[in-house]
Design an enzyme around this catalytic site. Sequence first.
Site, short mmCIF file in Angstrom:
data_model
loop_
_atom_site.label_atom_id
_atom_site.label_comp_id
_atom_site.label_asym_id
_atom_site.label_seq_id
_atom_site.Cartn_x
_atom_site.Cartn_y
_atom_site.Cartn_z
N ASP A 169 1.01 -1.09 -0.20
CA ASP A 169 -0.02 -0.20 0.40
C ASP A 169 0.91 1.15 0.37
OD1 ASP A 169 -2.66 -0.99 -0.29
OD2 ASP A 169 -2.61 -1.25 1.66
N MET A 170 2.06 1.19 0.43
CA MET A 170 2.42 2.41 1.20
C MET A 170 3.29 2.87 -0.14
SD MET A 170 2.81 2.69 5.34
CE MET A 170 2.87 4.48 4.75
#
Length: 392
Positions: A169-170
């Site tokens: 995600d990041m």
Amino acid sequence: MTGPLTGITVLDFSRVLAAPLATQILAELGATVIKVERPGAGDETRGFEPRLPHGESAYFFAFNRGKRSVTLDLKDPRGQEVARRLAARADVVVENFLPGALDRLGLGYERLAEDNPGLVYVSATGFGQTGPDRARKGYDTVFQALSGVMAMTGEPGGPPSKTGIPVADMTSGLWVAIAVLTGLAGRRGCHLDVSMMDVQLSLHALNAARLFALDEDPLRTGTEHPGRVPSAAFQAGDGEWLHISGSDQHWEPLCAVLGLPGLAADPLLRNNSGRVEHRARVMKALRGAIAQHDRDALVKELRTAEVPAGAVRSVREALADPHAVARGVVGGFDHPTEGAFPALRTPLRETAGEPPDTGVPPLLGADTEDVLAGLAGLTADEIEGLRAAGVI
């Protein structure tokens, strides 16, 4: 908020983590970010743990600072029309729906570009706009599994493991931000495609180099580096852990600190290639020597000898470190219902200035009326009609 992106308006249809991280970065760099949320519920992360005393979500707080919240039912044709009016005045649209979902609502790139030819439109999806998996949903740990990241994370001989942070995600969020800035720098309308799977595969740059060069599929190595010795975490005599990562120029100083003159004098171990070949012998000797020292004292000696080393810290310890404090890594904001709350700052600053201000996460729909009147040009009666109909 002011910053290098002041004057840029971002219409944000995204939710959960990856793309909201990107739009938070843009907001704290000065962009006006209008977060479009579902009436009544909002971004689903508003209900995620951990929850704060007055019901707000610290998860939501972590990725939605500095934005303006507008509630709008995108399934209603009236909501779609309002969204098109907002997009016509925006510089950027960010969305993370499955491919084609916004096209069916009249909010895809082609439709919005008719009214705003210079629009930068970024689609952040699990598998991209093309390919056999384009309609497949995915989540952070699923991408870690599918991409090979999970297969090579963990101890040798042990089970696969996820990373300690939501790395899929990041890292994808960072690429969404890069996509937005790329589109703005190009000064032309465009539709940019960010695939979370593509991003994870791109992280294998060194692993792929090993595969391409040696036809060797990387295996789990724990904290050890597959191509460098020493580069690993070691347990000290007091039970604490430290990590050492050294190159050839660090080998003799490391041996001197640890009292291992025999290893330092061994011609087979002077170069990294030899230490990799004799990894088991080297690591056994290092572990035994390091176990005779307390961690913090040993780290201090190694740093004095200019050997790259550091304590393995907890998150609490890392954030409280004097260097992190001096750099102002932890900021904070005053929330209208939860009060003062700490937050990690966006890690970008001018050398002559302070880090960006820490924005405040918006209450659900707090800016609906102002944005619809100001940016979309709706009258008070039109806004009240939409509210009565449940569209906002």
